[in-house]
Write a protein that holds these residues in place. Structure first.
Motif, PDB file in Angstrom:
ATOM      1  N   ASP A  17       0.816  -1.216   0.000  1.00 10.89           N
ATOM      2  CA  ASP A  17       0.000   0.000   0.000  1.00 10.89           C
ATOM      3  C   ASP A  17       0.858   1.279   0.000  1.00 10.89           C
ATOM      4  OD1 ASP A  17      -2.495   1.132  -0.206  1.00 10.89           O
ATOM      5  OD2 ASP A  17      -2.745   1.329   1.967  1.00 10.89           O
ATOM      6  N   ASN A  18       1.909   1.295  -0.809  1.00 11.95           N
ATOM      7  CA  ASN A  18       2.763   2.475  -0.907  1.00 11.95           C
ATOM      8  C   ASN A  18       2.096   3.636  -1.628  1.00 11.95           C
ATOM      9  OD1 ASN A  18       5.041   1.539   0.495  1.00 11.95           O
ATOM     10  ND2 ASN A  18       5.666   0.327  -1.274  1.00 11.95           N
ATOM     11  N   THR A  19       0.934   3.389  -2.219  1.00 18.41           N
ATOM     12  CA  THR A  19       0.213   4.484  -2.871  1.00 18.41           C
ATOM     13  C   THR A  19      -0.304   5.487  -1.835  1.00 18.41           C
ATOM     14  OG1 THR A  19      -1.821   3.188  -2.856  1.00 18.41           O
ATOM     15  CG2 THR A  19      -0.469   3.103  -4.865  1.00 18.41           C
ATOM     16  N   ARG A  20      -0.344   5.089  -0.567  1.00 19.01           N
ATOM     17  CA  ARG A  20      -0.739   6.024   0.492  1.00 19.01           C
ATOM     18  C   ARG A  20       0.183   7.221   0.538  1.00 19.01           C
ATOM     19  NH1 ARG A  20      -0.852   3.596   6.045  1.00 19.01           N
ATOM     20  NH2 ARG A  20       1.164   2.904   5.323  1.00 19.01           N
ATOM     21  N   LEU A  21       1.448   7.024   0.165  1.00 14.90           N
ATOM     22  CA  LEU A  21       2.416   8.122   0.149  1.00 14.90           C
ATOM     23  C   LEU A  21       1.945   9.212  -0.810  1.00 14.90           C
ATOM     24  CD1 LEU A  21       5.671   8.637   0.984  1.00 14.90           C
ATOM     25  CD2 LEU A  21       5.789   8.466  -1.480  1.00 14.90           C
ATOM     26  N   ILE A  22       1.451   8.812  -1.967  1.00 15.34           N
ATOM     27  CA  ILE A  22       1.001   9.790  -2.958  1.00 15.34           C
ATOM     28  C   ILE A  22      -0.260  10.496  -2.472  1.00 15.34           C
ATOM     29  CG2 ILE A  22       0.153  10.046  -5.327  1.00 15.34           C
ATOM     30  CD1 ILE A  22       2.196   7.395  -5.532  1.00 15.34           C
ATOM     31  N   HIS A  23      -1.171   9.745  -1.865  1.00 16.27           N
ATOM     32  CA  HIS A  23      -2.355  10.375  -1.283  1.00 16.27           C
ATOM     33  C   HIS A  23      -1.948  11.350  -0.176  1.00 16.27           C
ATOM     34  CE1 HIS A  23      -5.373   8.103  -3.464  1.00 16.27           C
ATOM     35  NE2 HIS A  23      -4.737   6.975  -3.183  1.00 16.27           N
ATOM     36  N   GLY A  24      -0.926  10.997   0.597  1.00 16.56           N
ATOM     37  CA  GLY A  24      -0.428  11.889   1.648  1.00 16.56           C
ATOM     38  C   GLY A  24       0.170  13.163   1.087  1.00 16.56           C
ATOM     39  N   VAL A  25       0.889  13.044  -0.017  1.00 19.99           N
ATOM     40  CA  VAL A  25       1.456  14.237  -0.665  1.00 19.99           C
ATOM     41  C   VAL A  25       0.329  15.142  -1.127  1.00 19.99           C
ATOM     42  CG1 VAL A  25       2.721  15.062  -2.684  1.00 19.99           C
ATOM     43  CG2 VAL A  25       3.622  13.154  -1.374  1.00 19.99           C
ATOM     44  N   LYS A  27      -2.678  15.311  -0.013  1.00 26.99           N
ATOM     45  CA  LYS A  27      -3.339  15.896   1.158  1.00 26.99           C
ATOM     46  C   LYS A  27      -2.510  17.041   1.730  1.00 26.99           C
ATOM     47  CE  LYS A  27      -5.416  14.770   5.576  1.00 26.99           C
ATOM     48  NZ  LYS A  27      -5.712  13.711   6.539  1.00 26.99           N
ATOM     49  N   SER A  28      -1.171  16.866   1.772  1.00 28.26           N
ATOM     50  CA  SER A  28      -0.313  17.924   2.320  1.00 28.26           C
ATOM     51  C   SER A  28      -0.332  19.179   1.442  1.00 28.26           C
ATOM     52  CB  SER A  28       1.119  17.426   2.486  1.00 28.26           C
ATOM     53  OG  SER A  28       1.775  17.347   1.235  1.00 28.26           O
ATOM     54  N   GLY A  69      11.293   6.736   1.786  1.00 25.18           N
ATOM     55  CA  GLY A  69       9.956   7.321   1.962  1.00 25.18           C
ATOM     56  C   GLY A  69       9.977   8.842   2.055  1.00 25.18           C
ATOM     57  N   PRO A  70      10.745   9.401   3.004  1.00 24.73           N
ATOM     58  CA  PRO A  70      10.806  10.871   3.091  1.00 24.73           C
ATOM     59  C   PRO A  70      11.382  11.520   1.828  1.00 24.73           C
ATOM     60  CG  PRO A  70      11.638   9.873   5.102  1.00 24.73           C
ATOM     61  CD  PRO A  70      11.417   8.763   4.123  1.00 24.73           C
ATOM     62  N   PHE A  71      12.359  10.856   1.215  1.00 25.47           N
ATOM     63  CA  PHE A  71      12.940  11.367  -0.028  1.00 25.47           C
ATOM     64  C   PHE A  71      11.877  11.433  -1.124  1.00 25.47           C
ATOM     65  CE2 PHE A  71      14.728  10.356  -4.201  1.00 25.47           C
ATOM     66  CZ  PHE A  71      15.611  11.417  -4.371  1.00 25.47           C
ATOM     67  N   ALA A  72      11.129  10.345  -1.288  1.00 26.24           N
ATOM     68  CA  ALA A  72      10.091  10.291  -2.322  1.00 26.24           C
ATOM     69  C   ALA A  72       8.988  11.304  -2.030  1.00 26.24           C
ATOM     70  CB  ALA A  72       9.513   8.885  -2.409  1.00 26.24           C
ATOM     71  N   PHE A  73       8.609  11.421  -0.764  1.00 24.97           N
ATOM     72  CA  PHE A  73       7.554  12.369  -0.383  1.00 24.97           C
ATOM     73  C   PHE A  73       7.943  13.783  -0.810  1.00 24.97           C
ATOM     74  CE2 PHE A  73       5.218  15.176   2.399  1.00 24.97           C
ATOM     75  CZ  PHE A  73       3.965  14.593   2.475  1.00 24.97           C
ATOM     76  N   ARG A  74       9.171  14.194  -0.462  1.00 27.34           N
ATOM     77  CA  ARG A  74       9.626  15.549  -0.817  1.00 27.34           C
ATOM     78  C   ARG A  74       9.684  15.742  -2.323  1.00 27.34           C
ATOM     79  NH1 ARG A  74      13.355  14.632   3.074  1.00 27.34           N
ATOM     80  NH2 ARG A  74      14.974  14.318   1.522  1.00 27.34           N
ATOM     81  N   LEU A  75      10.263  14.780  -3.027  1.00 21.83           N
ATOM     82  CA  LEU A  75      10.400  14.911  -4.473  1.00 21.83           C
ATOM     83  C   LEU A  75       9.032  15.016  -5.145  1.00 21.83           C
ATOM     84  CD1 LEU A  75      12.958  13.487  -6.793  1.00 21.83           C
ATOM     85  CD2 LEU A  75      10.594  13.027  -7.388  1.00 21.83           C
ATOM     86  N   ILE A  76       8.115  14.152  -4.765  1.00 23.47           N
ATOM     87  CA  ILE A  76       6.780  14.172  -5.366  1.00 23.47           C
ATOM     88  C   ILE A  76       6.070  15.479  -5.030  1.00 23.47           C
ATOM     89  CG2 ILE A  76       4.510  13.055  -5.350  1.00 23.47           C
ATOM     90  CD1 ILE A  76       6.049  10.397  -4.773  1.00 23.47           C
ATOM     91  N   LYS A  77       6.173  15.898  -3.784  1.00 23.97           N
ATOM     92  CA  LYS A  77       5.504  17.131  -3.362  1.00 23.97           C
ATOM     93  C   LYS A  77       6.040  18.332  -4.141  1.00 23.97           C
ATOM     94  CE  LYS A  77       4.413  19.904   0.694  1.00 23.97           C
ATOM     95  NZ  LYS A  77       4.457  19.971   2.156  1.00 23.97           N
TER      96      LYS A  77
END
Length: 184
Positions: A17-25, A27-28, A69-77
């Motif tokens: 369920d790593n797609t939650r990361l994209i939903h989190g981005v 949402k942020s 995870g944090p790296f991907a979150f920042r890059l995607i955001k």
């Protein structure tokens, strides 16, 4: 890009369920699922996840997975934010053209001129600014010109070779003079 890494990246995205990361981005960024382009942004986020995976694991080993995870979150955001800003800027740029075009087709329909509606406000603002400009010292004029151009106080201080405190004093002088003009 390496097809093997891309395949692993897509598999990694869909497992656990790593797609939650994209939903989190999303949402942020304040993007709700009710927004029209939510699914488009979600798909773009998935592609950016794969790009982040490829970029991260070309320089890191698989043991660094917890840092990914944090790296991907920042890059995607950041990339999604850049895309949204670009779209907003494009829409702002095209809006007057759409208004002009729609006015050309309905010229006799009785719609007011969209540029004339703010004409009086622009004249008043221009007169105010001219009076303020005339009352300001050279330093205060430099402050005004740079602030209108969007230059930050820190950058202005570096450009003019003075301290930020000097810029703040110039700003305070401009504010005092503006208040006097408004009070009349």
């Amino acid at each position: 890009m390496n097809d093997k890494i891309s395949t692993f990246a897509f598999k990694h995205l869909l497992q656990d369920d790593n797609t939650r990361l994209i939903h989190g981005v999303l949402k942020s960024l304040g993007i709700s699922p009710t927004r029209n382009d939510y699914q488009d942004l979600y798909q773009e986020g998935c592609l950016l996840y794969v790009e982040a995976y490829e970029h991260f694991f070309t320089t890191h080993s698989s043991e660094d997975l917890e840092v990914f995870g944090p790296f991907a979150f920042r890059l995607i955001k950041w990339r999604l934010l850049d895309r949204i800003r670009k779209e907003v800027k494009h829409q702002e740029h095209c809006k007057p053209l759409i208004t002009i075009h729609s006015d050309d087709t309905t010229e006799d329909s009785g719609y007011p001129d969209p540029f004339a509606s703010n004409f009086e406000g622009e004249i008043l603002a221009s007169a105010f600014f001219q009076e303020l400009w005339d009352k300001c010292t050279l330093q205060e004029q430099a402050y005004l010109a740079n602030r209108v151009a969007g230059v930050s106080i820190t950058k202005m201080a570096k450009m003019l070779g003075v301290s930020r405190q000097a810029i703040y004093k110039w700003r305070d002088g401009v504010i005092r003079k503006a208040k006097k003009i408004v009070a009349r």
